[in-house]
Scaffold this active site. Structure first.
Site, PDB file in Angstrom:
ATOM      1  N   LYS A  82     -14.253  54.355 -38.993  1.00  0.00           N
ATOM      2  CA  LYS A  82     -14.097  54.676 -37.749  1.00  0.00           C
ATOM      3  C   LYS A  82     -15.009  55.713 -37.186  1.00  0.00           C
ATOM      4  CE  LYS A  82     -10.469  56.323 -34.641  1.00  0.00           C
ATOM      5  NZ  LYS A  82      -8.839  56.617 -34.628  1.00  0.00           N
ATOM      6  N   SER A 157      -6.015  53.978 -31.374  1.00  0.00           N
ATOM      7  CA  SER A 157      -7.444  54.298 -31.042  1.00  0.00           C
ATOM      8  C   SER A 157      -8.403  53.696 -32.205  1.00  0.00           C
ATOM      9  CB  SER A 157      -7.806  55.935 -30.767  1.00  0.00           C
ATOM     10  OG  SER A 157      -7.693  56.372 -32.225  1.00  0.00           O
ATOM     11  N   SER A 181      -2.275  55.391 -34.353  1.00  0.00           N
ATOM     12  CA  SER A 181      -3.548  54.741 -33.967  1.00  0.00           C
ATOM     13  C   SER A 181      -4.148  54.039 -35.322  1.00  0.00           C
ATOM     14  CB  SER A 181      -4.673  56.128 -33.424  1.00  0.00           C
ATOM     15  OG  SER A 181      -4.535  56.266 -32.432  1.00  0.00           O
TER      16      SER A 181
END
Length: 509
Positions: A82, A157, A181
């Protein structure tokens, strides 16, 4: 293996094939890079892919293996990170224009440990800007799509990480979880996603959103893969003041033990306030049906199931959306157009305040601005105790609810998300509906306890997630129960195929 075989094989199995000499890391890495090149224009999982560097890393691993060097179980297996994880020399933006083009001069502890384990970095994945969102529609760069239905969101997210793994663009990935998330995007894309105990995985080098909540963890296709990746990144870090100085539980062994399907004596609590009796408003019937079937499977393996009421959980949503924005308003103050990142209007005619205002206006997206304003207001003189102080008291009540529950049960379970993936754009203009996607994941985040989401079937042809929560530092318990459920669902799917019965609606994903 063919390229298709490689990109549909679990990370654990790839690791075994690499160790046995049946595959090379270069073969595996190129198979994934080719698939990214062919598919990611549609999915939008990645923000940055450096194919040349990935192949060079794979070549180095293959050469070390050829020399007979002792390598770990992850060596040569590709990985996606990420874009909130600081990575030396690799563009790291946190999904924001204010960090566009920034190449960090150091590695996050998490990234350093993965390099030491011999993983091959495929690239950095898309995300909601500064991890603020539940759909990855708040990225400053692109919209990521759910591989199950490209008209739907992949969660957030960590939606870039979830889409990458679900689409076969990475065998596994790292996400971060502030209020859900990792777990929520894993749920809506049919993956396993684990939020570790707060402080058990280093936060050093994670671009901060909410410091008392942020936690990195694995997103994978199988429970064993998640356990293996988690073991590689966990452990005390003196660079992180919130890091817990305690041994890492044996997670992979717990997953293997759970896959045996014996849960005799395990006490499972179904949380009334999270989709239980009298609390079904906002929960889709198909989601509740799949979760009930998963609970029945646990009971069939010997678990003792009972209802558990945690009244303070009803206050988790408003408490979180005061605490997290308050911490964000402090953490994001460092993005001022002076030290690093974007700088707008610095032409010699403007003072520092003007440059800072112009930089933040152009650099931050609407959701980030919304949360900074909310958090700054909650911390302002005259309102601190009424808002932020009260939210922290609710956080304590939620933690006490968990502590009381552990006297009667070993794990708590619930849906991971009240709904399946929704259509892109459906909640963009309704922040409250967007925030409600984290309804089930917020209590564990506020209490800092471990929680895992594991697929439990389909509703309307889309994945449903089943959440398992355990006491702090009992992450191995999450993996044991998740692996048992995964094995039971695999067995049920096999029986359905043999008998020719079952439908897409109720087949385990």
């Amino acid at each position: 293996m063919t390229a298709t075989d490689i990109t549909t094989t679990s990370a654990a199995a790839l690791g075994e094939a690499l160790r046995a000499g049946e595959l090379s890391s270069v073969e595996v890495t190129r198979a994934y890079l080719d698939r990214i090149a062919a598919t990611d224009e549609t999915i939008g999982a990645y923000l940055h892919v450096d194919a040349e560097a990935a192949v060079e890393s794979a070549e180095a691993i293959d050469a070390a293996r050829a020399r007979g060097e002792e390598l770990g179980p992850l060596a040569g297996v590709p990985l996606a990170l990420k874009d909130v994880v600081v990575t030396e020399g690799v563009p790291t933006t946190s999904g924001s224009k204010i960090l566009e083009g920034w190449r960090p001069p150091y590695d996050a502890t998490l990234a350093a440990r993965l390099k030491a384990a011999g993983t091959v970095l495929l690239g950095k994945t898309n995300m909601d800007e500064f991890a603020m969102g539940s759909s990855t529609e708040n990225s400053a760069y692109r919209v990521t799509r759910n591989p199950w239905d490209t008209d739907r969101i992949p969660g957030g997210s960590s939606g870039g990480s979830s889409a990458a793994v679900a689409a076969g663009l990475a065998p596994w990935a790292i996400g971060t979880d502030t209020g859900g998330s990792i777990r929520q995007p894993a749920a809506v894309t049919g993956l396993v996603g684990h939020k570790p105990t707060y402080g058990s995985v280093s936060r050093y080098g994670l671009i901060a959103f909410s410091s008392s909540l942020d936690q990195a963890g694995p997103m994978t296709r199988t429970v064993l893969d998640a356990a293996l990746l988690h073991e590689a990144i966990a452990g005390h870090d003196p660079l992180d003041s919130t890091s817990i100085d305690a041994p890492v539980p044996v997670l992979a062994e717990a997953a293997r033990r759970g896959a045996g399907g014996d849960l005799a004596g395990l006490r499972v609590g179904v949380v009334t306030e999270l989709g239980g009796e009298g609390h079904t408003d906002g929960y889709e019937p198909g989601v509740l049906a799949r979760v009930a079937e998963a609970v029945a499977l646990l009971e069939g393996m010997g678990a003792e199931v009972r209802q558990v009421s945690c009244p303070a959980f009803d206050l988790a949503l408003p408490a979180y959306y005061l605490i997290a924005p308050s911490e964000a308003s402090s953490n994001l103050a460092r993005f001022d157009g002076v030290r690093y990142g974007l700088r707008v209007g610095d032409d010699g005619s403007r003072d520092l305040d003007e440059v800072m205002a112009l930089t933040r206006e152009q650099g931050f997206g609407p959701e980030v601005k919304r949360r900074i304003i909310l958090g700054t207001y909650a911390l302002s003189s005259g309102y601190y105790e009424a808002y932020y102080g009260q939210a922290q008291k609710v956080r304590t009540l939620i933690t006490r609810n968990f502590t009381t529950a552990w006297d009667d049960v070993d794990v708590l379970v619930s849906p991971t998300s009240p709904t399946v993936a929704w259509s892109i754009g459906a909640r963009v203009d309704d922040p409250i509906a967007m925030y409600a996607a984290d309804l089930c994941t917020l209590p564990a985040s506020l209490a800092g306890i471990p929680a895992i989401s594991v697929p439990c079937g389909l509703s309307e042809g889309l994945p449903v997630g089943f959440q398992i929560m355990a006491p702090a530092l009992a992450d191995d318990r999450c993996y044991r129960v998740a692996a048992a459920l995964e094995a039971a669902q695999d067995a049920a799917r096999g029986r359905a195929l043999l008998t020719g019965i079952g439908s897409k609606e109720n087949a385990p994903s």
